[in-house]
Write a protein that holds these residues in place. Structure first.
Motif, short mmCIF file in Angstrom:
data_model
loop_
_atom_site.label_atom_id
_atom_site.label_comp_id
_atom_site.label_asym_id
_atom_site.label_seq_id
_atom_site.Cartn_x
_atom_site.Cartn_y
_atom_site.Cartn_z
N VAL A 142 18.07 -2.05 -21.49
CA VAL A 142 18.57 -1.60 -20.18
C VAL A 142 18.79 -0.09 -20.19
O VAL A 142 18.43 0.62 -19.24
N GLU A 143 19.34 0.40 -21.29
CA GLU A 143 19.69 1.82 -21.40
C GLU A 143 18.52 2.70 -21.81
O GLU A 143 18.66 3.93 -21.87
N GLY A 144 17.37 2.11 -22.10
CA GLY A 144 16.22 2.88 -22.56
C GLY A 144 16.41 3.45 -23.95
O GLY A 144 15.89 4.52 -24.28
N ARG A 145 17.14 2.71 -24.80
CA ARG A 145 17.46 3.20 -26.14
C ARG A 145 16.96 2.24 -27.23
O ARG A 145 17.60 2.08 -28.26
N LEU A 146 15.81 1.63 -27.01
CA LEU A 146 15.22 0.78 -28.02
C LEU A 146 14.70 1.60 -29.19
O LEU A 146 14.38 2.78 -29.04
N LEU A 147 14.59 0.98 -30.34
CA LEU A 147 13.87 1.53 -31.48
C LEU A 147 12.49 0.89 -31.46
O LEU A 147 12.38 -0.34 -31.40
N ASP B 2 0.17 -1.50 -31.31
CA ASP B 2 1.20 -2.53 -31.39
C ASP B 2 2.54 -1.80 -31.52
O ASP B 2 2.67 -0.87 -32.33
N ALA B 3 3.51 -2.19 -30.71
CA ALA B 3 4.76 -1.44 -30.65
C ALA B 3 5.96 -2.35 -30.42
O ALA B 3 6.64 -2.26 -29.39
N PRO B 4 6.23 -3.25 -31.36
CA PRO B 4 7.41 -4.11 -31.21
C PRO B 4 8.69 -3.29 -31.24
O PRO B 4 8.70 -2.15 -31.72
N VAL B 5 9.75 -3.90 -30.73
CA VAL B 5 10.99 -3.15 -30.55
C VAL B 5 12.12 -3.73 -31.38
O VAL B 5 12.13 -4.91 -31.73
N GLY B 6 13.09 -2.87 -31.67
CA GLY B 6 14.32 -3.28 -32.31
C GLY B 6 15.50 -2.96 -31.40
O GLY B 6 15.38 -2.19 -30.46
N ARG B 7 16.63 -3.53 -31.74
CA ARG B 7 17.88 -3.42 -30.99
C ARG B 7 17.96 -4.50 -29.91
O ARG B 7 17.17 -5.42 -29.89
N SER B 8 18.94 -4.37 -29.03
CA SER B 8 19.32 -5.48 -28.14
C SER B 8 18.82 -5.29 -26.72
O SER B 8 18.28 -4.25 -26.34
N SER B 9 19.07 -6.33 -25.90
CA SER B 9 18.69 -6.25 -24.50
C SER B 9 19.47 -5.16 -23.77
O SER B 9 18.95 -4.55 -22.83
#
Length: 297
Positions: A130-135, A119-126
């Motif tokens: 786009v930039e491939g910089r999710l947490l 399981d790998a939910p993400v943080g930060r914005s859309s």
């Protein structure tokens, strides 16, 4: 090595995430109930699937990025569901934000098929997507998370392995709890500033110079309660008093202070707990005590 990916759920977040995987050279097959979203990725080089099962058929890894646990469950186990196409060597990664109990239940069912689950939910914005910089907050066996890491690194630049399956979701829920609740308190504080005749931007700058804007996680907590030091830098009694001043000011201006009113009750509990002259971060110990008391009860 993972080369082929099924991606189910290509909405606001899923579309840029899938696109980054395509750009990294992965063969991505997508499915979404919104045909236009899937078609846009097809134009970028993705295959388009008519069902979740078709998206997963013969893939090395399958990713879901869906709105809630019921929809994830239906995509997995419903008619033409993903589970019917998962071989024992398939890696399943759920990047949705859902109730941890759902993740636990899905893991139990998929374990019966010897499917590797992360399981790998993400943080930060859309825009970060786009930039491939999710947490990314990953839960799963270490070997499974490491197997997923090359994919995750194409979608995010900060990856935490939080523990076994389900801990990623638990971390995401806790993180969202704090950020969403703080949003409500931030709105109250800015409205109180404006209603008091203060300049909004200057008020924001003032608060950015104190714990109000900097947050406790990076300031007071690591320097006080988290290292066992409750000698007062700012006493609970004084915090209770000052919060009362703010609530009185707000009442005179007819400004709603729902979050502040509840917070003052928490400081009152800490005082009842004998912590009035301790550092204000002692609220953490009071809250921990309430959990212990409930468990023992």
């Amino acid at each position: 090595m993972i080369r082929t990916i099924g991606f189910v759920g290509v909405g606001t977040m899923g579309t840029p995430m899938a696109r980054n995987l395509l750009r990294a050279g992965y063969a991505v097959r997508v499915h979404d109930v919104n045909a236009d979203a899937a078609a846009a990725l097809e134009a970028d080089g993705a295959e388009r699937a008519a069902s979740p099962r078709e998206a997963a058929e013969g893939r090395d890894a399958v990713i879901t990025m869906l709105p809630n646990g019921d929809i994830v469950g239906d995509a997995l186990f419903g008619a033409d569901g993903i589970a019917g196409a998962l071989a024992p060597d398939t890696l399943y990664i759920d990047m949705s934000t859902i109730l941890p109990a759902h993740t636990d239940a899905f893991h139990r069912r998929l374990s019966e098929q010897d499917v590797a689950v992360v399981d790998a939910p993400v943080g930060r914005s859309s825009q970060h997507a786009v930039e491939g910089r999710l947490l990314i907050m990953a839960g799963g066996e270490a070997a499974h998370v490491e197997r997923a890491r090359p994919l995750l690194e194409r979608m995010g630049d900060t990856i935490f392995h939080c523990g076994p399956v389900g801990t990623g979701q638990r971390m995401k829920v806790v993180n969202n709890y704090m950020s969403i609740a703080l949003n409500a308190l931030t709105a109250e504080a800015l409205v109180l500033a404006e209603s008091s005749g203060l300049d909004r931007e200057q008020s924001r700058q003032v608060m950015l110079g104190t714990v109000a804007g900097q947050g406790h996680m990076g300031t007071t907590y690591p320097s006080k309660v988290l290292k066992g030091d409750l000698t007062p830098g700012f006493m609970v009694d004084l915090a209770h008093k000052d919060l009362g001043l703010a609530l009185e000011l707000a009442a005179g201006l007819n400004v709603p202070t729902y979050m502040g009113a509840v917070a003052r009750q928490t400081y009152a509990l800490a005082r009842q707990d004998g912590r009035g002259r301790q550092d204000w971060t002692a609220l953490y110990e009071t809250m921990r005590g309430l959990v212990t008391d409930h468990a023992e009860g």
